[in-house]
Design a protein around this motif. Structure first.
Motif, mmCIF file in Angstrom:
data_model
loop_
_atom_site.group_PDB
_atom_site.id
_atom_site.type_symbol
_atom_site.label_atom_id
_atom_site.label_comp_id
_atom_site.label_asym_id
_atom_site.label_seq_id
_atom_site.Cartn_x
_atom_site.Cartn_y
_atom_site.Cartn_z
ATOM 1 N N SER A 1 0.825 -1.206 0.000
ATOM 2 C CA SER A 1 0.000 0.000 0.000
ATOM 3 C C SER A 1 0.859 1.256 0.000
ATOM 4 N N ILE A 2 1.896 1.270 0.809
ATOM 5 C CA ILE A 2 2.798 2.426 0.831
ATOM 6 C C ILE A 2 3.494 2.567 -0.515
ATOM 7 N N PHE A 3 3.921 1.458 -1.107
ATOM 8 C CA PHE A 3 4.552 1.497 -2.426
ATOM 9 C C PHE A 3 3.604 2.082 -3.471
ATOM 10 N N ILE A 4 2.336 1.660 -3.446
ATOM 11 C CA ILE A 4 1.340 2.178 -4.389
ATOM 12 C C ILE A 4 1.172 3.682 -4.203
ATOM 13 N N ARG A 5 1.074 4.113 -2.946
ATOM 14 C CA ARG A 5 0.914 5.545 -2.662
ATOM 15 C C ARG A 5 2.113 6.338 -3.151
ATOM 16 N N VAL A 6 3.315 5.851 -2.890
ATOM 17 C CA VAL A 6 4.522 6.561 -3.326
ATOM 18 C C VAL A 6 4.585 6.609 -4.855
ATOM 19 N N ALA A 7 4.246 5.508 -5.501
ATOM 20 C CA ALA A 7 4.249 5.481 -6.968
ATOM 21 C C ALA A 7 3.242 6.479 -7.531
ATOM 22 N N LEU A 8 2.058 6.549 -6.941
ATOM 23 C CA LEU A 8 1.053 7.507 -7.401
ATOM 24 C C LEU A 8 1.521 8.944 -7.181
ATOM 25 N N ILE A 9 2.141 9.207 -6.041
ATOM 26 C CA ILE A 9 2.620 10.566 -5.747
ATOM 27 C C ILE A 9 3.677 10.981 -6.759
ATOM 28 N N PHE A 10 4.645 10.111 -7.020
ATOM 29 C CA PHE A 10 5.734 10.466 -7.928
ATOM 30 C C PHE A 10 5.290 10.543 -9.390
ATOM 31 N N ASN A 11 4.149 9.959 -9.714
ATOM 32 C CA ASN A 11 3.641 10.022 -11.084
ATOM 33 C C ASN A 11 2.491 11.017 -11.232
ATOM 34 N N SER A 12 2.246 11.805 -10.200
ATOM 35 C CA SER A 12 1.154 12.768 -10.257
ATOM 36 C C SER A 12 1.583 14.027 -11.000
ATOM 37 N N LEU A 13 0.595 14.789 -11.415
ATOM 38 C CA LEU A 13 0.836 16.018 -12.158
ATOM 39 C C LEU A 13 0.338 17.215 -11.365
ATOM 40 N N GLU A 14 0.835 18.373 -11.732
ATOM 41 C CA GLU A 14 0.393 19.604 -11.080
ATOM 42 C C GLU A 14 -0.720 20.219 -11.918
ATOM 43 N N ILE A 15 -1.909 19.624 -11.801
ATOM 44 C CA ILE A 15 -3.057 20.096 -12.574
ATOM 45 C C ILE A 15 -4.242 20.276 -11.642
ATOM 46 N N ALA A 16 -5.284 20.903 -12.144
ATOM 47 C CA ALA A 16 -6.561 21.084 -11.457
ATOM 48 C C ALA A 16 -6.361 21.695 -10.077
ATOM 49 N N ASP A 17 -6.844 21.028 -9.030
ATOM 50 C CA ASP A 17 -6.786 21.574 -7.677
ATOM 51 C C ASP A 17 -5.358 21.845 -7.215
ATOM 52 N N VAL A 18 -4.434 20.991 -7.593
ATOM 53 C CA VAL A 18 -3.052 21.175 -7.143
ATOM 54 C C VAL A 18 -2.461 22.447 -7.742
ATOM 55 N N ALA A 19 -2.782 22.729 -8.987
ATOM 56 C CA ALA A 19 -2.302 23.965 -9.607
ATOM 57 C C ALA A 19 -2.910 25.184 -8.910
ATOM 58 N N VAL A 20 -4.189 25.107 -8.572
ATOM 59 C CA VAL A 20 -4.848 26.195 -7.839
ATOM 60 C C VAL A 20 -4.222 26.349 -6.454
ATOM 61 N N MET A 21 -3.923 25.235 -5.803
ATOM 62 C CA MET A 21 -3.292 25.295 -4.482
ATOM 63 C C MET A 21 -1.953 26.013 -4.534
ATOM 64 N N LYS A 22 -1.184 25.729 -5.564
ATOM 65 C CA LYS A 22 0.123 26.380 -5.690
ATOM 66 C C LYS A 22 -0.048 27.881 -5.911
ATOM 67 N N ILE A 23 -0.994 28.259 -6.745
ATOM 68 C CA ILE A 23 -1.245 29.685 -6.995
ATOM 69 C C ILE A 23 -1.664 30.378 -5.704
ATOM 70 N N MET A 24 -2.518 29.721 -4.924
ATOM 71 C CA MET A 24 -2.965 30.314 -3.660
ATOM 72 C C MET A 24 -1.810 30.457 -2.674
ATOM 73 N N ALA A 25 -0.962 29.460 -2.604
ATOM 74 C CA ALA A 25 0.195 29.537 -1.710
ATOM 75 C C ALA A 25 1.121 30.673 -2.145
ATOM 76 N N GLU A 26 1.295 30.835 -3.452
ATOM 77 C CA GLU A 26 2.127 31.931 -3.957
ATOM 78 C C GLU A 26 1.510 33.280 -3.636
#
Length: 135
Positions: A19-44
């Motif tokens: 399960s941890i391996f799956i989570r790490v693999a998903l995290i490292f293969n994720s993209l900075e799109i949608a909500d994550v892109a908005v989150m970064k803009i808000m943090a900036e």
């Protein structure tokens, strides 16, 4: 019987590790799109001293969320890691904490270690929590 207990623990550790391996693999293969892109803009915006709530249709998360995003942005910049990787660590840590809490509560309800571990792994391996927290 002792061999069964050791085997059960080995299986649980193996499943937890997968399960941890799956989570790490998903995290490292994720993209900075949608909500994550908005989150970064808000943090900036917060770093620049701007109020993200002045744009009413843009940011819907509570103020505590801004603190988490700010910490994620600072860590991302200082550790030279992508923002989308850092920001996904927090929900996965929360999922792990929920699994441990669930295990603890079930143990107090007189379930065996094996039964409590299995039920807490049901949460930790839940595809919905995996996708929301990691993908």
């Amino acid at each position: 019987m002792i061999a069964n207990i050791s085997f059960n623990k080995l299986i649980l550790i193996l499943v937890f590790g997968i399960s941890i391996f799956i989570r790490v693999a998903l995290i490292f293969n994720s993209l900075e799109i949608a909500d994550v892109a908005v989150m970064k803009i808000m943090a900036e915006k917060v770093v620049n001293g701007e109020n993200p709530y002045l744009k009413p249709d843009f940011y819907i998360y509570p103020p505590v969320g801004l603190f988490v995003l700010l910490v994620s942005l600072v860590l991302s910049q200082n550790l030279n890691l992508p923002f989308n990787l850092i920001v996904r660590i927090w929900p996965n840590v929360a999922d792990l904490a929920i699994s441990v809490l669930l295990f603890t509560i079930l143990r107090k309800k007189s379930l065996s270690n094996l039964q409590a571990a299995i039920w807490s792994l049901f949460y930790f391996l839940n595809p919905m929590t995996l996708i929301i927290s990691s993908a």
